[in-house]
Motif scaffolding. Structure first.
Motif, PDB file in Angstrom:
ATOM      1  N   TRP A 162       5.921  -1.602  12.070  1.00  0.00           N
ATOM      2  CA  TRP A 162       5.303  -2.172  10.866  1.00  0.00           C
ATOM      3  C   TRP A 162       3.831  -2.329  10.898  1.00  0.00           C
ATOM      4  O   TRP A 162       3.284  -2.240   9.728  1.00  0.00           O
ATOM      5  N   GLU A 170      -5.313   2.659   2.608  1.00  0.00           N
ATOM      6  CA  GLU A 170      -5.268   3.561   1.292  1.00  0.00           C
ATOM      7  C   GLU A 170      -5.703   2.847   0.333  1.00  0.00           C
ATOM      8  O   GLU A 170      -6.197   3.234  -0.992  1.00  0.00           O
ATOM      9  N   GLN A 171      -5.405   1.417   0.374  1.00  0.00           N
ATOM     10  CA  GLN A 171      -5.457   0.606  -0.943  1.00  0.00           C
ATOM     11  C   GLN A 171      -6.691   0.037  -0.718  1.00  0.00           C
ATOM     12  O   GLN A 171      -7.450  -0.050  -2.068  1.00  0.00           O
ATOM     13  N   ILE A 180      -2.453  -7.275   0.508  1.00  0.00           N
ATOM     14  CA  ILE A 180      -2.095  -5.840   0.976  1.00  0.00           C
ATOM     15  C   ILE A 180      -0.469  -5.715   0.863  1.00  0.00           C
ATOM     16  O   ILE A 180       0.259  -6.609   1.149  1.00  0.00           O
ATOM     17  N   LYS A 181      -0.129  -4.618   0.230  1.00  0.00           N
ATOM     18  CA  LYS A 181       0.956  -4.318  -0.152  1.00  0.00           C
ATOM     19  C   LYS A 181       2.349  -4.299   1.258  1.00  0.00           C
ATOM     20  O   LYS A 181       1.727  -3.652   2.336  1.00  0.00           O
ATOM     21  N   GLY A 182       3.164  -4.815   1.072  1.00  0.00           N
ATOM     22  CA  GLY A 182       4.128  -5.013   2.384  1.00  0.00           C
ATOM     23  C   GLY A 182       4.098  -6.258   2.898  1.00  0.00           C
ATOM     24  O   GLY A 182       4.952  -6.615   3.946  1.00  0.00           O
ATOM     25  N   ARG A 234      -2.120   1.224   7.674  1.00  0.00           N
ATOM     26  CA  ARG A 234      -2.361   2.721   6.873  1.00  0.00           C
ATOM     27  C   ARG A 234      -2.296   2.270   5.335  1.00  0.00           C
ATOM     28  O   ARG A 234      -3.129   2.739   4.691  1.00  0.00           O
ATOM     29  N   GLN A 235      -1.630   1.253   5.035  1.00  0.00           N
ATOM     30  CA  GLN A 235      -1.484   0.990   3.624  1.00  0.00           C
ATOM     31  C   GLN A 235      -2.601   0.052   3.390  1.00  0.00           C
ATOM     32  O   GLN A 235      -3.120   0.413   2.120  1.00  0.00           O
ATOM     33  N   ALA A 236      -3.246  -0.470   4.201  1.00  0.00           N
ATOM     34  CA  ALA A 236      -4.539  -1.394   3.748  1.00  0.00           C
ATOM     35  C   ALA A 236      -5.752  -0.235   3.654  1.00  0.00           C
ATOM     36  O   ALA A 236      -6.671  -0.443   2.888  1.00  0.00           O
ATOM     37  N   ARG A 242       1.741  -0.404  12.269  1.00  0.00           N
ATOM     38  CA  ARG A 242       1.058   1.010  11.790  1.00  0.00           C
ATOM     39  C   ARG A 242       1.022   1.207  10.416  1.00  0.00           C
ATOM     40  O   ARG A 242       0.064   1.585   9.944  1.00  0.00           O
ATOM     41  N   LYS A 243       2.261   0.695   9.774  1.00  0.00           N
ATOM     42  CA  LYS A 243       2.656   0.937   8.336  1.00  0.00           C
ATOM     43  C   LYS A 243       1.740   0.201   7.520  1.00  0.00           C
ATOM     44  O   LYS A 243       0.998   0.605   6.503  1.00  0.00           O
ATOM     45  N   THR A 244       1.411  -1.024   7.816  1.00  0.00           N
ATOM     46  CA  THR A 244       0.554  -1.820   7.195  1.00  0.00           C
ATOM     47  C   THR A 244      -0.935  -1.668   7.202  1.00  0.00           C
ATOM     48  O   THR A 244      -1.509  -1.811   6.087  1.00  0.00           O
TER      49      THR A 244
END
Length: 687
Positions: free
Chosen positions: A161, A171-172, A16-18, A167-169, A163-165
């Motif tokens: 961090w 989307e991805q 996962i990005k990040g 959300r990235q997962a 929350r952001k991760t």
């Protein structure tokens, strides 16, 4: 229903990005190894950043409000490196003081006429908001107007961090979240599609979305858990390798007619349920629960009689020698007219007697063997074990129960408990079992009166003991385990014993504790049963599992140290005769929970209501002790709050597992794959 993609399970969280290598290691500490683990790491609450008006906010509430800066920031320093910044802000046409602590970086951003969004605690008297978070709409707002998830975090993993991760997962990998519930159930309950539910549980647009997501995911969690249990039961029934106990109903009727009392309607109902199971070709697995004194022993006696009359043997395993001896006496008395041969096996049986007993058991000369965990020794061999009954089964470990069960080819299993279990918990902790419940009390039982008093009122307790003793009756005085030390525990009981001897020189006071030998315990229990001892002081190391109808007074010292179910168990030792009985709780609880326990005990003597309140106070994990109960660790579902969903999920799972299509149709291939992964098809008993 689509087949769930296995890809989420197989994608390491590092992809996962990040997520860097160090972050990946930190996530492992939270049990997060794959993308699926991350998306299933649900928030436990939400921060509300939705804008509100000052007119709808109460003093002391946390709020998010928007306004315009109308005064230059003022800085006040206090302590080493500490500072307080204030700025007058116009909100809803009123001037409000905004206060920041130790955030000097904000000073240069507080420019006159600039719009600002503030989140913090509102002080209506001072017209002041203590700011915990602030944003400027001209920079683009991230949180304002939203509900932000709050996760369990720590170490190098921060809320922002996480929350952001997540959300990235989403989307991805969000498109890989495929439906795992049957389409008919999604339609039936108008459930949110799974992909939407996972997104909205992490990022609800409003409370309604969050509630819909939780409703969907709680049902899913409970349904999938129940499906495992129901599928196991169906597999067990398909095997049809149990013992078919064929018994002439007339034998059961004659035995019931020979009893010195009439069975209650509730007892007759559960006897019929048990005998119906015993006639089936699959192994019975049934839980019999009932309040203390509800008459479970005679139900077990009828089941054991049925097994013996069908040509097999029965075993009854209990946790303590005192209880084993009590059951031995009860069953011997009940079986007088039947000719059944009973025997007792405990650690106290002499080696010679044990050898003879084991030989008789193997030859089939013993019909019903009663005992403690001594029954599971390797050299205990039955000729044909047809029924296993375990009493107070949660007191035994999983392995002990399964060893006894394996002493027969595929014996029927009846587990009993006098710790009433809320139905919600029973169908979860024992979901692979049928549950029989005796709620009706035997005729003539007088409700026990319960009183809570403080230690300063002990004179009244002594007066109570004197009154009952003068009427020819008896009392228990129970002392708690004060520390994890048997020595201190015994000393506590000895002190109480000495005090009562001095208080009542004309009465015989007995003492019972865990450091006494078995023969010493037997001697004191027999003396109490024969009313040669009027007051029995006992510690909780010993199971006070003796039926003494003449005992009418139960005094529990330092009662706040006991759990509700234990208090109710102790209370149930009185009220077994025709005289009015009393339970006195001596306690000075310092906590709200302690006071609540005392209040519950005074409010009700219904064990099922006590158990329900105990579940509310303690939570399901502690109800039996998690290790013994096999309680599942749910991510969202809550046994006390989601009981209605649990029952519905169980019915749906049972219905689906009973359908032939479930086992063959491609529609359910994904669910069958899940069961296979959890080894439901391995044929092992779920325990």
């Amino acid at each position: 229903m689509n087949t769930p993609a296995a890809s989420l399970e197989s994608i390491p969280v590092r992809q996962i990005k990040g997520v860097s290598a160090p972050k990946e290691q930190e996530l492992h500490a939270f049990g997060i190894y794959t993308a699926q683990d991350l998306l299933n790491y649900f928030p436990f609450r939400y921060e509300d950043y939705r804008l509100r008006s000052l007119t709808e906010v109460k003093d002391g509430e946390k709020i998010t409000i928007q306004g315009v800066i109308r005064g230059l920031p003022m800085v006040a320093r206090f302590g080493k490196g500490k500072a307080r910044i204030t700025a007058k802000t116009e909100i809803d046409g009123q001037l409000v003081t905004a206060v920041w602590f130790n955030r000097m970086f904000i000073k240069d951003q507080l420019q006159l006429g600039r719009e600002i969004t503030l989140t913090g605690k509102w002080d209506a008297h001072r017209m002041q908001i203590t700011v915990v978070d602030s944003e400027f709409p001209d920079k683009g707002t991230a949180k304002t107007g939203t509900l932000q998830p709050v996760y369990s975090v720590g170490g190098g993993i921060t809320q922002s961090w996480m929350r952001k991760t997540i959300r990235q997962a989403l989307e991805q990998l969000g498109p890989l979240l495929q439906e795992n519930l049957p389409e008919q159930l999604v339609r039936k309950y108008r459930l949110m599609p799974r992909q939407d539910a996972v997104f909205h549980i992490h990022h609800p647009d409003d409370p309604k979305d969050g509630q819909g997501a939780r409703r969907r995911l709680v049902y899913e969690e409970l349904f999938l858990f129940q499906l495992k249990l129901q599928a196991y039961r169906m597999m067990n029934r398909r095997k049809a390798d149990g013992i078919v106990h064929r018994v002439d109903p007339e034998i059961i009727r004659q035995f019931a007619a020979s009893l010195p009392f009439e069975l209650t309607d509730a007892q007759k109902k559960v006897v019929n349920e048990i005998l119906a199971d015993m006639r089936q070709p699959f192994a019975m697995n049934r839980l019999l629960q009932g309040d203390v004194g509800a008459g479970k022993t005679v139900v077990a006696a009828i089941a054991l009689l049925a097994a013996v009359k069908a040509g097999h043997q029965g075993a009854l395993m209990v946790p303590t020698e005192i209880l084993a001896e009590q059951h031995m006496r009860s069953l011997t008395r009940l079986y007088e007219v039947t000719g059944l041969q009973t025997a007792l096996l405990t650690g106290s049986v002499s080696e010679r007697k044990r050898r003879d007993l084991l030989a008789g058991l193997q030859m089939g000369l013993i019909d019903v063997l009663i005992g403690t965990h001594a029954l599971i020794q390797d050299d205990v061999i039955f000729r044909s074990l047809g029924l296993v009954v375990t009493d107070e089964q949660h007191r035994f470990g999983v392995n002990q129960r399964s060893i006894l069960r394996r002493k027969g080819p595929s014996p029927d299993v009846l587990t009993m408990t006098a710790t009433p279990i809320p139905r919600t918990l029973a169908i979860t902790a024992f979901g692979d079992m049928e549950v029989s419940t005796i709620k009706e009390r035997p005729k003539g039982r007088i409700p026990i009166q319960t009183h809570w008093i403080k230690h300063s009122m002990m004179d009244r307790v002594f007066g109570f003991i004197r009154r009952e003793a003068d009427a020819g009756r008896q009392a228990y005085v129970i002392c708690p385990l004060i520390e994890e030390s048997e020595k201190l525990d015994v000393q506590n009981a000895i002190d109480q014993f000495v005090q009562l001897q001095q208080q009542f020189p004309d009465l015989k006071v007995g003492l019972l504790h865990g450091r006494m030998t078995t023969s010493e315990k037997d001697e004191i229990m027999k003396a109490f049963g024969d009313n040669e001892v009027q007051v029995l002081v006992a510690t909780t190391v010993v199971e006070v599992g003796v039926d003494v109808p003449n005992a009418t007074l139960m005094i529990i010292m330092d009662a706040e140290r006991f759990g509700l179910s234990q208090l109710h168990q102790l209370r149930g030792r009185v009220g077994r005769g025709s005289h009015a009985s009393f339970c006195i709780l001596v306690a000075d609880p310092k906590t709200e929970t302690g006071r609540e326990r005392m209040a519950v005990m005074q409010d009700t003597d219904d064990g099922f209501e006590v158990a329900r309140r105990d579940l509310e106070l303690r939570g399901p994990g502690d109800f039996f002790g998690t290790k013994q109960s096999g309680m599942p660790d749910f991510k969202l579902a809550d046994m006390a709050a989601d009981f209605a969903v649990l029952e519905v999920a169980r019915e749906d799972a049972a219905e689906l597992a009973a359908e032939g299509d479930f086992w063959t149709s491609d529609t359910y291939a994904g669910l069958r794959a899940m069961l296979a992964k959890d080894q439901i098809f391995q044929g092992e008993q779920l325990d």
